[in-house]
Design an enzyme around this catalytic site. Structure first.
Site, PDB file in Angstrom:
ATOM      1  N   LYS A  96       0.879  -1.166   0.000  1.00 28.02           N
ATOM      2  CA  LYS A  96       0.000   0.000   0.000  1.00 28.02           C
ATOM      3  C   LYS A  96       0.917   1.217   0.000  1.00 28.02           C
ATOM      4  O   LYS A  96       1.579   1.507   1.002  1.00 28.02           O
ATOM      5  CB  LYS A  96      -0.910   0.008   1.228  1.00 28.02           C
ATOM      6  N   GLY A 157      -8.022   9.197   9.223  1.00 24.60           N
ATOM      7  CA  GLY A 157      -8.377   9.343  10.631  1.00 24.60           C
ATOM      8  C   GLY A 157      -9.401  10.419  10.920  1.00 24.60           C
ATOM      9  O   GLY A 157      -9.724  10.670  12.085  1.00 24.60           O
ATOM     10  N   ALA A 184      -9.449   5.392   3.542  1.00 23.56           N
ATOM     11  CA  ALA A 184      -9.254   6.501   4.488  1.00 23.56           C
ATOM     12  C   ALA A 184     -10.439   7.452   4.557  1.00 23.56           C
ATOM     13  O   ALA A 184     -11.100   7.726   3.564  1.00 23.56           O
ATOM     14  CB  ALA A 184      -7.995   7.308   4.166  1.00 23.56           C
ATOM     15  N   GLY A 185     -10.654   7.938   5.763  1.00 19.29           N
ATOM     16  CA  GLY A 185     -11.626   8.996   5.995  1.00 19.29           C
ATOM     17  C   GLY A 185     -13.005   8.538   6.413  1.00 19.29           C
ATOM     18  O   GLY A 185     -13.832   9.350   6.798  1.00 19.29           O
ATOM     19  N   ASN A 206      -9.553   1.900   9.214  1.00 19.11           N
ATOM     20  CA  ASN A 206      -8.879   1.498  10.446  1.00 19.11           C
ATOM     21  C   ASN A 206      -9.466   2.225  11.658  1.00 19.11           C
ATOM     22  O   ASN A 206     -10.092   1.643  12.534  1.00 19.11           O
ATOM     23  CB  ASN A 206      -7.380   1.790  10.311  1.00 19.11           C
ATOM     24  N   THR A 207      -9.310   3.564  11.656  1.00 18.54           N
ATOM     25  CA  THR A 207      -9.661   4.340  12.843  1.00 18.54           C
ATOM     26  C   THR A 207     -11.129   4.182  13.225  1.00 18.54           C
ATOM     27  O   THR A 207     -11.458   4.124  14.414  1.00 18.54           O
ATOM     28  CB  THR A 207      -9.331   5.829  12.606  1.00 18.54           C
TER      29      THR A 207
END
Lengths: 256, 65
Positions: A96, A157, A184-185, A206-207
């Site tokens: 990645k 994040g 992301a986001g 993830n977050t």
């Protein structure tokens, strides 16, 4: 199910391994997410700390395909060296590719990203570029040899969701045969469902899971959301319209 | 000689990266290495000669997003 560089993945959810309250909660979140891919990184171990060795054991038990990242890299050289170390460490040519261009937004540097992608593709890597939602950048990444694109939904994040649905739809429309992942986001399962409704192949997050009050429950929520969104896309949703259209038949209404 | 390992200056008499990793008790670990910002594959550690001031990076698998 998505096929990346010839490998079919068993889930449309790709999950990061960072920021969980504990390794046990990470493992439970992965179990309930049914994620097929786990993102990981390469980092120093401090002093006599051997946390990395324990983490490697944990990852092996998850039974998922590992996707190492180049997180935190700000230059082409840094990203390439990190990718080379990751390939040996994780025994995979998947990478990645992150080349960060802005400290506050963690926005990818599109110029360095394309250059690094070209180099890594020539070295035999299978590159998953974390990119902005710029159509031209996506085109150049494909020309550089990438066979997957991973445009952002919003800054890493942030949990803002999809900042630019138009751009994401545009990328899907222009590259119908390229596996696309929104990376992301995302903060909520509904946003993941929205991505899938657009016809994307997967989401990477993830977050949103790791920082939820209960990561394992949130992981399951995202799993259901991506399945629901993918089903909705398959079902060919109705087109929106400005004016109302009665769903109950007019014909046969009592004359009162 | 003095070299820098993961940002910390250390004193070593080892001449190769492979010997340094044995001295640091890292030879058996799952790690990857770079010297002076260039990746050094595991198979090349035996022949990588260390020089004073070299910057050695030793990394391991870690959590990532």
């Amino acid at each position: 199910m998505p096929v990346f560089y010839g490998l079919e993945i068993t889930s449309r959810l790709m999950l990061g391994t960072a920021q969980y309250p504990s390794p046990a909660i990470l493992a439970e979140a992965f179990k309930r997410s049914k994620a097929g891919v786990a993102t990981v990184s390469v980092r120093r171990e401090a002093g006599h700390d051997r946390a990395g060795q324990d983490f490697w054991s944990l990852i092996q038990k998850l039974g998922v395909t590992v996707l190492p990242n180049t997180a935190g890299c700000h230059s082409v050289r840094e990203a390439i060296t990190t990718a080379q170390m990751a390939r040996e460490l994780f025994e995979t040519d998947w990478i990645k590719l992150e080349v960060i261009g802005h400290a506050d937004t963690l926005q990818p540097d599109p110029f360095a990203l394309v250059e690094a992608a070209k180099n890594l593709n020539q070295e035999g890597f299978k590159v998953f570029p974390y990119c902005t939602d710029d159509l031209v950048v996506c085109e150049k990444l494909l020309t550089a040899g990438c066979r997957v694109l991973m445009p952002w939904g919003a800054p890493i994040g942030s949990g803002l969701g999809l900042n630019n649905p138009y751009a994401l739809r545009s990328i899907r429309a222009h590259f119908p045969d390229v596996p696309l992942v929104v990376d992301a986001g995302l903060g909520l399962p509904s946003q993941a469902a929205q991505v899938m409704e657009m016809g994307y192949d997967a989401v990477l997050l993830n977050t949103a899971v790791a920082k939820a009050g209960d990561p394992a429950i949130m992981a399951e929520a995202f799993a259901k959301a991506v399945d629901a969104g993918a089903l909705a896309h398959k079902a060919d949703p109705m087109l929106p319209r400005d004016m109302a259209a009665p769903s109950t038949p007019i014909l046969g209404k009592a004359f009162l | 000689m003095k070299i820098i390992v993961n940002g910390e200056t250390i004193e070593t008499q080892k001449n190769t990266l492979a010997d340094l990793l044995i001295e640091l008790e890292r030879a058996e670990d799952r790690i990857a290495t770079a010297v002076n910002k260039t990746f050094v594959p595991a198979k090349a550690r035996d022949t990588l000669k260390l020089l004073p001031g070299d910057r050695v990076e030793i990394v391991a698998p870690r959590q990532g997003g």
